[in-house]
Design a protein around this motif. Structure first.
Motif, PDB file in Angstrom:
ATOM      1  N   LEU A   6      44.485  36.271  48.010  1.00 13.28           N
ATOM      2  CA  LEU A   6      44.487  37.043  46.768  1.00 13.28           C
ATOM      3  C   LEU A   6      43.796  36.281  45.648  1.00 13.28           C
ATOM      4  O   LEU A   6      43.029  36.850  44.866  1.00 13.28           O
ATOM      5  N   ILE A   7      44.055  34.985  45.563  1.00 11.77           N
ATOM      6  CA  ILE A   7      43.424  34.161  44.533  1.00 11.77           C
ATOM      7  C   ILE A   7      41.914  34.105  44.750  1.00 11.77           C
ATOM      8  O   ILE A   7      41.133  34.200  43.791  1.00 11.77           O
ATOM      9  N   SER A   8      41.508  33.985  46.020  1.00  6.39           N
ATOM     10  CA  SER A   8      40.078  33.856  46.319  1.00  6.39           C
ATOM     11  C   SER A   8      39.293  35.110  45.963  1.00  6.39           C
ATOM     12  O   SER A   8      38.114  35.026  45.588  1.00  6.39           O
ATOM     13  N   ILE A   9      39.894  36.290  46.072  1.00  6.35           N
ATOM     14  CA  ILE A   9      39.173  37.514  45.735  1.00  6.35           C
ATOM     15  C   ILE A   9      39.371  37.906  44.265  1.00  6.35           C
ATOM     16  O   ILE A   9      38.548  38.621  43.697  1.00  6.35           O
ATOM     17  N   THR A  10      40.463  37.422  43.672  1.00  8.14           N
ATOM     18  CA  THR A  10      40.731  37.780  42.278  1.00  8.14           C
ATOM     19  C   THR A  10      39.749  37.115  41.319  1.00  8.14           C
ATOM     20  O   THR A  10      39.288  37.738  40.355  1.00  8.14           O
ATOM     21  N   LYS A  11      39.391  35.862  41.610  1.00  8.04           N
ATOM     22  CA  LYS A  11      38.506  35.131  40.693  1.00  8.04           C
ATOM     23  C   LYS A  11      37.162  35.831  40.509  1.00  8.04           C
ATOM     24  O   LYS A  11      36.761  36.090  39.363  1.00  8.04           O
ATOM     25  N   PRO A  12      36.421  36.160  41.576  1.00  8.20           N
ATOM     26  CA  PRO A  12      35.140  36.867  41.359  1.00  8.20           C
ATOM     27  C   PRO A  12      35.319  38.260  40.762  1.00  8.20           C
ATOM     28  O   PRO A  12      34.472  38.724  40.003  1.00  8.20           O
ATOM     29  N   MET A  13      36.430  38.920  41.086  1.00  8.62           N
ATOM     30  CA  MET A  13      36.649  40.251  40.537  1.00  8.62           C
ATOM     31  C   MET A  13      36.930  40.187  39.037  1.00  8.62           C
ATOM     32  O   MET A  13      36.519  41.078  38.278  1.00  8.62           O
ATOM     33  N   LEU A  14      37.604  39.139  38.594  1.00  2.00           N
ATOM     34  CA  LEU A  14      37.815  38.969  37.162  1.00  2.00           C
ATOM     35  C   LEU A  14      36.501  38.664  36.454  1.00  2.00           C
ATOM     36  O   LEU A  14      36.283  39.080  35.305  1.00  2.00           O
ATOM     37  N   GLU A  15      35.608  37.935  37.139  1.00  2.00           N
ATOM     38  CA  GLU A  15      34.284  37.696  36.581  1.00  2.00           C
ATOM     39  C   GLU A  15      33.517  39.013  36.446  1.00  2.00           C
ATOM     40  O   GLU A  15      32.824  39.254  35.454  1.00  2.00           O
ATOM     41  N   GLY A  16      33.682  39.878  37.445  1.00  2.00           N
ATOM     42  CA  GLY A  16      33.066  41.194  37.370  1.00  2.00           C
ATOM     43  C   GLY A  16      33.674  42.036  36.263  1.00  2.00           C
ATOM     44  O   GLY A  16      32.972  42.802  35.599  1.00  2.00           O
ATOM     45  N   PRO A 172      26.142  43.390  38.917  1.00  2.00           N
ATOM     46  CA  PRO A 172      27.428  42.907  39.421  1.00  2.00           C
ATOM     47  C   PRO A 172      28.546  43.157  38.412  1.00  2.00           C
ATOM     48  O   PRO A 172      28.498  42.691  37.279  1.00  2.00           O
ATOM     49  N   GLU A 173      29.536  43.921  38.805  1.00  2.00           N
ATOM     50  CA  GLU A 173      30.712  44.177  37.973  1.00  2.00           C
ATOM     51  C   GLU A 173      31.920  44.262  38.880  1.00  2.00           C
ATOM     52  O   GLU A 173      31.853  43.904  40.051  1.00  2.00           O
ATOM     53  N   LEU A 174      33.028  44.726  38.366  1.00  2.00           N
ATOM     54  CA  LEU A 174      34.297  44.707  39.090  1.00  2.00           C
ATOM     55  C   LEU A 174      34.203  45.402  40.444  1.00  2.00           C
ATOM     56  O   LEU A 174      34.606  44.839  41.473  1.00  2.00           O
ATOM     57  N   LEU A 175      33.678  46.617  40.473  1.00  2.00           N
ATOM     58  CA  LEU A 175      33.621  47.364  41.724  1.00  2.00           C
ATOM     59  C   LEU A 175      32.682  46.706  42.734  1.00  2.00           C
ATOM     60  O   LEU A 175      32.937  46.750  43.946  1.00  2.00           O
ATOM     61  N   HIS A 176      31.632  46.087  42.248  1.00  2.00           N
ATOM     62  CA  HIS A 176      30.683  45.400  43.140  1.00  2.00           C
ATOM     63  C   HIS A 176      31.395  44.296  43.929  1.00  2.00           C
ATOM     64  O   HIS A 176      31.229  44.200  45.158  1.00  2.00           O
ATOM     65  N   PHE A 177      32.180  43.487  43.235  1.00  2.00           N
ATOM     66  CA  PHE A 177      32.867  42.385  43.917  1.00  2.00           C
ATOM     67  C   PHE A 177      33.974  42.910  44.830  1.00  2.00           C
ATOM     68  O   PHE A 177      34.244  42.311  45.881  1.00  2.00           O
ATOM     69  N   PHE A 191      40.146  46.818  46.959  1.00  2.00           N
ATOM     70  CA  PHE A 191      40.102  48.089  46.231  1.00  2.00           C
ATOM     71  C   PHE A 191      41.380  48.295  45.425  1.00  2.00           C
ATOM     72  O   PHE A 191      41.347  48.775  44.283  1.00  2.00           O
ATOM     73  N   VAL A 192      42.514  47.965  46.037  1.00  2.00           N
ATOM     74  CA  VAL A 192      43.795  48.098  45.334  1.00  2.00           C
ATOM     75  C   VAL A 192      43.830  47.181  44.117  1.00  2.00           C
ATOM     76  O   VAL A 192      44.255  47.585  43.017  1.00  2.00           O
ATOM     77  N   LEU A 193      43.358  45.957  44.308  1.00  2.00           N
ATOM     78  CA  LEU A 193      43.341  44.996  43.205  1.00  2.00           C
ATOM     79  C   LEU A 193      42.407  45.463  42.096  1.00  2.00           C
ATOM     80  O   LEU A 193      42.732  45.338  40.901  1.00  2.00           O
ATOM     81  N   ALA A 194      41.252  46.015  42.475  1.00  2.00           N
ATOM     82  CA  ALA A 194      40.318  46.546  41.472  1.00  2.00           C
ATOM     83  C   ALA A 194      40.965  47.678  40.683  1.00  2.00           C
ATOM     84  O   ALA A 194      40.820  47.760  39.447  1.00  2.00           O
ATOM     85  N   GLY A 195      41.696  48.539  41.388  1.00  2.00           N
ATOM     86  CA  GLY A 195      42.391  49.624  40.713  1.00  2.00           C
ATOM     87  C   GLY A 195      43.413  49.114  39.720  1.00  2.00           C
ATOM     88  O   GLY A 195      43.554  49.662  38.613  1.00  2.00           O
ATOM     89  N   ILE A 196      44.132  48.065  40.095  1.00  2.00           N
ATOM     90  CA  ILE A 196      45.125  47.481  39.193  1.00  2.00           C
ATOM     91  C   ILE A 196      44.457  46.917  37.941  1.00  2.00           C
ATOM     92  O   ILE A 196      44.950  47.091  36.816  1.00  2.00           O
TER      93      ILE A 196
END
Length: 219
Positions: A6-16, A172-177, A191-196
């Motif tokens: 979760l941490i590994s995917i959250t970091k790039p998604m927060l950048e997005g 590159p934005e949230l949905l991209h990552f 996808f769930v994390l992006a929705g949150i």
């Protein structure tokens, strides 16, 4: 699914998400005043100006935002002779597309707000000796803002969600990552994390506008 994943995917998604928020701020800050200027143009006594403003609003509201983004990013550079001078950074081009599109929607919101103000307000201002500028700034605009604010809030939430269209023009934005993580790991968790994350952004925005509505109601 581990905490480390979760941490590994959250970091790039927060950048997005930073790109998402940045685009939102740019679009909202610039499209609202542009929309108000369009409203004034529509109500102008100069017929050609009013006609052009109405035509612009119709064009922007009558065609998909995605089509407008694709045209600005990929279409403008294909215009003969001048196309090479219209090649823009994709984030900049997308920002321009969002500003131009949402200005048309805000123009209609503000026009509705102005139409909702009773003509008696203008007559009363005239009786009190207020000039046109004073009537606009002290009487008309405060009421228009109160009337239009709920619709502006709703359109702002829609703008947050529409930032996902950056994905279509390779910004590159949230949905991209999120999509990258799904394709790589074969799981719907990104996808769930992006929705949150989207829900948290819109929640903050909704709370801000509710606070603003309360302030304007009591002022």
């Amino acid at each position: 699914m581990s905490i480390d994943y979760l941490i590994s995917i959250t970091k790039p998604m927060l950048e997005g998400a930073q790109a998402t928020v940045l685009l939102f701020l740019i679009a909202i800050i610039l499209s609202i005043p542009l929309g108000f200027l369009l409203t004034l143009a529509v109500r102008s006594s100069i017929k050609p100006l009013a006609w052009l403003a109405n035509a612009y609003i119709y064009l922007m509201r009558g065609t998909p935002l995605l089509l407008q983004l694709l045209f600005i990013v990929f279409g403008l550079p294909l215009i003969p002779v001048i196309g090479e001078y219209l090649v823009l950074d994709r984030f900049v081009a997308a920002s321009i597309g969002f500003i131009l599109n949402y200005a048309a929607y805000f123009a209609e919101i503000f026009r509705g707000g102005l139409l909702a103000i009773d003509n008696g307000q203008y007559e009363a201002s005239k009786v009190l000796g207020l000039n046109r500028w004073q009537t606009t700034t002290r009487v008309v605009l405060p009421q228009m803002i109160r009337i239009a604010l709920p619709a502006v809030a709703n359109e702002s939430v829609t703008l947050v969600k529409d930032t996902a269209l950056l994905y279509a023009v390779a910004v590159p934005e949230l949905l991209h990552f999120a999509q990258t993580a799904v394709n790589r790991d074969f799981t719907i968790v990104p996808f769930v994390l992006a929705g949150i994350i989207y829900l948290l952004i819109t929640l903050c925005l909704t709370l801000f506008f509710k606070w603003l509505e309360r302030r304007l109601r009591f002022d």
